[in-house]
Design an enzyme around this catalytic site. Sequence first.
Site, PDB file in Angstrom:
ATOM      1  N   CYS A 340      -4.349  -3.931   1.824  1.00 57.24           N
ATOM      2  CA  CYS A 340      -3.281  -4.645   1.196  1.00 57.24           C
ATOM      3  C   CYS A 340      -2.987  -6.056   1.901  1.00 57.24           C
ATOM      4  CB  CYS A 340      -2.105  -4.498   1.654  1.00 57.24           C
ATOM      5  SG  CYS A 340      -0.938  -3.544   2.712  1.00 57.24           S
ATOM      6  N   ARG A 369      -8.095   4.526  10.298  1.00 56.34           N
ATOM      7  CA  ARG A 369      -7.195   4.638  10.921  1.00 56.34           C
ATOM      8  C   ARG A 369      -7.185   5.497  12.493  1.00 56.34           C
ATOM      9  NH1 ARG A 369      -2.665   5.433   6.333  1.00 56.34           N
ATOM     10  NH2 ARG A 369      -3.230   3.381   4.736  1.00 56.34           N
ATOM     11  N   GLN A 387      -8.619   5.392  -0.024  1.00 53.54           N
ATOM     12  CA  GLN A 387      -7.876   5.530  -1.575  1.00 53.54           C
ATOM     13  C   GLN A 387      -7.795   5.465  -2.666  1.00 53.54           C
ATOM     14  OE1 GLN A 387      -4.084   3.646   0.406  1.00 53.54           O
ATOM     15  NE2 GLN A 387      -3.796   4.820   1.679  1.00 53.54           N
ATOM     16  N   ASP A 389      -6.343   2.780  -3.684  1.00 46.68           N
ATOM     17  CA  ASP A 389      -5.390   2.089  -4.003  1.00 46.68           C
ATOM     18  C   ASP A 389      -5.470   0.719  -4.884  1.00 46.68           C
ATOM     19  OD1 ASP A 389      -3.454   1.320  -2.479  1.00 46.68           O
ATOM     20  OD2 ASP A 389      -4.797  -0.471  -1.141  1.00 46.68           O
ATOM     21  N   HIS A 391      -3.349  -3.019  -5.763  1.00 46.34           N
ATOM     22  CA  HIS A 391      -1.495  -4.105  -5.704  1.00 46.34           C
ATOM     23  C   HIS A 391      -1.775  -4.815  -7.025  1.00 46.34           C
ATOM     24  CE1 HIS A 391      -2.986  -2.932  -1.551  1.00 46.34           C
ATOM     25  NE2 HIS A 391      -1.186  -2.281  -1.346  1.00 46.34           N
ATOM     26  N   LYS A 471      11.166   2.607  -2.754  1.00 42.95           N
ATOM     27  CA  LYS A 471       9.339   3.505  -2.486  1.00 42.95           C
ATOM     28  C   LYS A 471      10.347   4.284  -3.397  1.00 42.95           C
ATOM     29  CE  LYS A 471       8.823   5.767   1.049  1.00 42.95           C
ATOM     30  NZ  LYS A 471       7.880   6.636   2.498  1.00 42.95           N
ATOM     31  N   HIS A 517       3.097  -1.530  -3.105  1.00 41.56           N
ATOM     32  CA  HIS A 517       1.899  -1.211  -3.641  1.00 41.56           C
ATOM     33  C   HIS A 517       1.656   0.600  -4.059  1.00 41.56           C
ATOM     34  CE1 HIS A 517       1.546  -3.523   0.840  1.00 41.56           C
ATOM     35  NE2 HIS A 517       2.920  -3.526  -0.171  1.00 41.56           N
TER      36      HIS A 517
END
Length: 643
Positions: A340, A369, A387, A389, A391, A471, A517
């Site tokens: 992000c 991570r 991911q 992922d 945005h 979320k 996200h």
Amino acid sequence: MSSINVSLPDGSRLSFDPGVDLTTVALAIGPGLAKAALAAEVDGQLVDLSHRLEADAGVRFLTWRDDEGQKVYRHSTAHVLAQAVQRVFPQAKVTIGPSLADGRFYYDFDVEQPFTPDDLARIEDEMRRVIAEDQAFSRSEVSRDEARRVFDELGEPYKIELLDAIAEDDTVSLYGNANGDSHWVDLCRGPHLPSTGRIGVVKLLTASGAYWRGDSNNKMLQRIYGISFPDKKQLAEWLRLREEAEKRDHRRLGRELDLVWFSDVAPACPFFFPKGALIYNKLTDLVRSLYRRFGYDEVITPQIMSVDLWKTSGHYDNYRENMYFVEVDGQEFAVKPMNCPAHAIMFASRHHSYRDLPVRYADFGRLHRYEASGVTAGLTRVRSFAQDDAHIFCRTDQIEDEVFSFIDMLMECYELFGFTDVRIDLSTRPAKAVGDEAVWADAEARLHQALQRRGVEYKVAEGEGAFYGPKIDFMVSDALARRHQLGTCQLDFNLPERFDLTYVNSADERERPVMVHRAVLGSIERFMGVLIEHCAGAFPAWLAPVQVKVVPIGERHVDYARRLTADLKSRGYRAEIDDTGERTSAKIGRAEAERVPYMLICGDREVDAEAVSVRERGMRDRGSMPYVDFVEELSAKAAFPPL
RNA sequence: GCCAACGUAGCUCAGCUGGUAGAGCAGCGCACUCGUAAUGCGCAGGUCGUCGGUUCGAAUCCGACCGUUGGCUCCA
């Protein structure tokens, strides 16, 4: 004396004298029910069978067929466990012992020494004794002082702590089970079985450490997990199912099918072998094909970025213990744990008109991570992953449409894998949150709108949102009915603020965009793990690493088989020939073990007729068909993308 | 991170109370050329996780470390 009316679930009514106990009521309905009843529900409240009715009531008896019945059964077994432990280890302090949704129960003890497997065997034997003694469970409601005195005398500090946590207006109840001079008492809400003798078979499963109240600052207790059933056969069946689940464990299948490997040189970081990498890439390609339809643009961002970026984003302050750092030329960098911030600065690097929005940046970047050593597991919890992922930077008035179309995309994707049971949670503003309440309320309303317009069922998890925004989480049930969280869609009011993101509105003023996200599969690694277990390694044909195995029966059929293999490959399918000198049944056995969707057996008959004998994975021989017909079938079932 | 168990050939495992390792599958070779879930014979393969200690001697006993697995608030 007037009688009272008892109404039953089937609508019938019976009348009794006031003060009648439920065992008597059950007997009046039938001896079968009286024998099967474990507890009861009176006007929605769970009670013991010894409960007495003083007024008209709706009664439902709970048996083994009811989830609540099984819960009571297991919870009573937990009491038996605690009693047995204290018989074997008199110094053990009792804490709590609930039954779990998966059918197991546990009980936590404060003991000097952790339990050994030997201890478990001794405790299990003692449990059988307690069951054989057929001790009656008896409920007594007492004052807090009375309860405190009891547990003070017994030397049970944890029970006193629990007692103090019980709400003032709640009644305090004790459950004793007694038989002759043997008496054991526990603080418990109940209800319980009439007596310990109602428990059939018990088995203790594992012992492990568990922090008191789950808090690592508290003392570590020793937890014993167990299971109980009315019948031996049910236990055997439960153990069998558990073994079945072990067989489809993705760690095992990942190794057996040559998909994934782990090495000590990088703990909790998967190495994907070619077949695993193929599936991995097919999954990302699938998402890419969705992105093309749903208007996302893929970007590529650096693996390592200056700590300055992470200080701006707030990760340095709040997420540092999960990040990897490197120092180069005296400057500190961090390996990205998320995409992000990179997307935020990319957005900020250009001027944006309200007409440009929404901007949707997708990123399959590798993330790292640091996860605590005790929590990593196979592909489901790793330290290196990617991911699907993305945005979305959009105007407030675009939130609903964005979320709506995201759910569309997600549902379409899940259906493809047979994940049809999707549970959706909408999590709202938590206690500590950034952004003012009006903004949250407005955003939450837009999320509700999107969900309702899409016509999906969802639950509201009050106060469970992230500190930066509300979320929506998406959970699927796999083939073994286990739930996994995959997709997510989170609004973020925090990062746009921190990175001072703006766009110019129609009135030529600067405005703050909202950041969303979102991920469909979530971590690709984790998704692969879930998918492997869901399909037991039998991937759909479009995803299988090897789609077709061509099996020549004898040496004189090898040329023909080679020709077919080459032809299938030239058509874009993943085909392999098995030209080892094995017997046909051995070749088939291996192909089945590899979970190859199609096997083409080629012998004299096939060579002569330009045909193939088709065998589908997990099924019997389908017989010969013209090769061209098979190719046509393949184009329908194994094409990519499959949408 | 914490508690416990485990770590022997690529995989699954055996190896009693200390006397330097064995099987099946996989691999390789040979024979069989075979019609829908595994042909037979042979060969090769191991610093017993790593480091240290005890001992005449350690896969085995002790310690440290690394890794894996099961757990670590589905409330009294």
